[in-house]
Motif scaffolding. Structure first.
Motif, short mmCIF file in Angstrom:
data_model
loop_
_atom_site.label_atom_id
_atom_site.label_comp_id
_atom_site.label_asym_id
_atom_site.label_seq_id
_atom_site.Cartn_x
_atom_site.Cartn_y
_atom_site.Cartn_z
N GLU A 61 0.86 -1.04 0.07
CA GLU A 61 0.04 -0.14 -0.02
C GLU A 61 0.74 1.17 0.13
N ILE A 62 0.72 2.27 -0.91
CA ILE A 62 1.41 3.31 -1.05
C ILE A 62 0.19 4.40 -0.79
N SER A 63 0.90 5.37 0.05
CA SER A 63 -0.34 6.38 0.53
C SER A 63 0.47 7.50 1.06
N SER A 64 -0.39 8.57 1.06
CA SER A 64 -0.16 9.93 1.73
C SER A 64 -0.15 9.83 3.20
N PRO A 65 0.60 10.43 4.16
CA PRO A 65 0.30 10.21 5.52
C PRO A 65 -0.88 10.92 5.98
N GLY A 66 -1.46 11.88 4.96
CA GLY A 66 -2.93 12.48 5.40
C GLY A 66 -2.63 13.86 5.83
N ILE A 67 -3.78 14.53 5.78
CA ILE A 67 -3.73 15.87 5.79
C ILE A 67 -3.52 16.26 7.77
N ILE B 292 0.95 15.93 19.16
CA ILE B 292 0.75 17.02 18.03
C ILE B 292 0.60 16.68 16.66
N ARG B 293 -0.48 17.16 15.94
CA ARG B 293 -0.58 16.82 14.68
C ARG B 293 -1.09 17.93 13.66
N LEU B 294 -1.01 18.03 12.52
CA LEU B 294 -1.47 18.86 11.81
C LEU B 294 -2.90 18.77 11.85
N ALA B 295 -3.66 19.89 11.56
CA ALA B 295 -5.22 20.13 11.85
C ALA B 295 -5.78 21.17 10.68
N VAL B 296 -7.14 20.45 10.47
CA VAL B 296 -7.79 21.48 9.45
C VAL B 296 -8.30 22.50 10.18
N LYS B 297 -8.11 23.78 9.61
CA LYS B 297 -8.54 24.85 10.37
C LYS B 297 -9.96 25.44 9.22
N ASP C 71 0.40 13.35 12.08
CA ASP C 71 1.50 13.55 13.46
C ASP C 71 2.52 14.08 12.90
N LEU C 72 3.16 15.07 13.97
CA LEU C 72 4.32 15.40 13.85
C LEU C 72 5.12 14.79 14.73
N ARG C 73 6.04 14.12 14.36
CA ARG C 73 6.44 12.83 15.31
C ARG C 73 7.79 13.36 15.96
N ASN C 74 8.31 14.54 15.49
CA ASN C 74 9.73 14.94 16.33
C ASN C 74 9.67 16.42 16.19
#
Length: 154
Positions: free
Chosen positions: A75-81, A148-153, A84-87
């Motif tokens: 499976e090849i994918s994007s990590p998504g919108i 902490i992760r990116l979030a949709v505004k 997680d910010l892992r570091n």
């Protein structure tokens, strides 16, 4: 070298000098099936055509190397919108972006924040967020961040 490490090396080599960047590799068993999941990203996001291209390119190399004994699904994918910010490096790279932060303990009388990262200095992440009708800023030490992760505004 583990399967994940070997796949990571192949994927990194295959995308060297390209617009793609490797985000993560997982090799997991779910029920009786094995899944090899490789997450890529690129500026502007990954398209379906990108996933098809990367899948074909990596499948060919993985078949040639043939080091995975079990039958598996690739499976090849994007990590998504809302990835997680892992570091801390990924947090620094996300300055100016909207994020969700959950802390281990209360900071400025709350444990959850939705806001924009303004800056990162040393281990301190400064965000600007809305608390009811007020715009506030908080500085949170990275060690106190549980997630902490990116979030949709909205």
């Amino acid at each position: 070298m583990s399967i994940v490490e070997s796949v990571r090396a192949i994927a990194t080599k295959q995308t060297k000098d390209s617009d793609y960047s490797l985000y993560d590799v997982e090799y997991v068993k779910e029920g009786s099936e094995y899944f090899l999941r490789i997450y890529f990203d690129k500026v502007g996001g990954l398209s379906l055509d990108d996933c098809v291209f990367l899948s074909e390119k990596l499948a060919e190399e993985l078949d040639k190397e043939d080091f995975i004994n079990e039958k598996y699904y690739l499976e090849i994918s994007s990590p998504g919108i809302e990835r997680d910010l892992r570091n801390l490096e990924e947090v620094v790279a996300s300055i100016g972006k909207h994020v969700y932060i959950k802390t281990y303990e209360k900071i400025d009388n709350q444990k959850e924040f939705y806001g924009d990262i303004l800056k990162v200095e040393d281990n301190d992440v400064t965000i600007e967020y809305r608390d009811k009708a007020k715009i506030k800023k908080s500085t949170i030490n990275y060690e106190k961040i549980a997630k902490i992760r990116l979030a949709v505004k909205f």
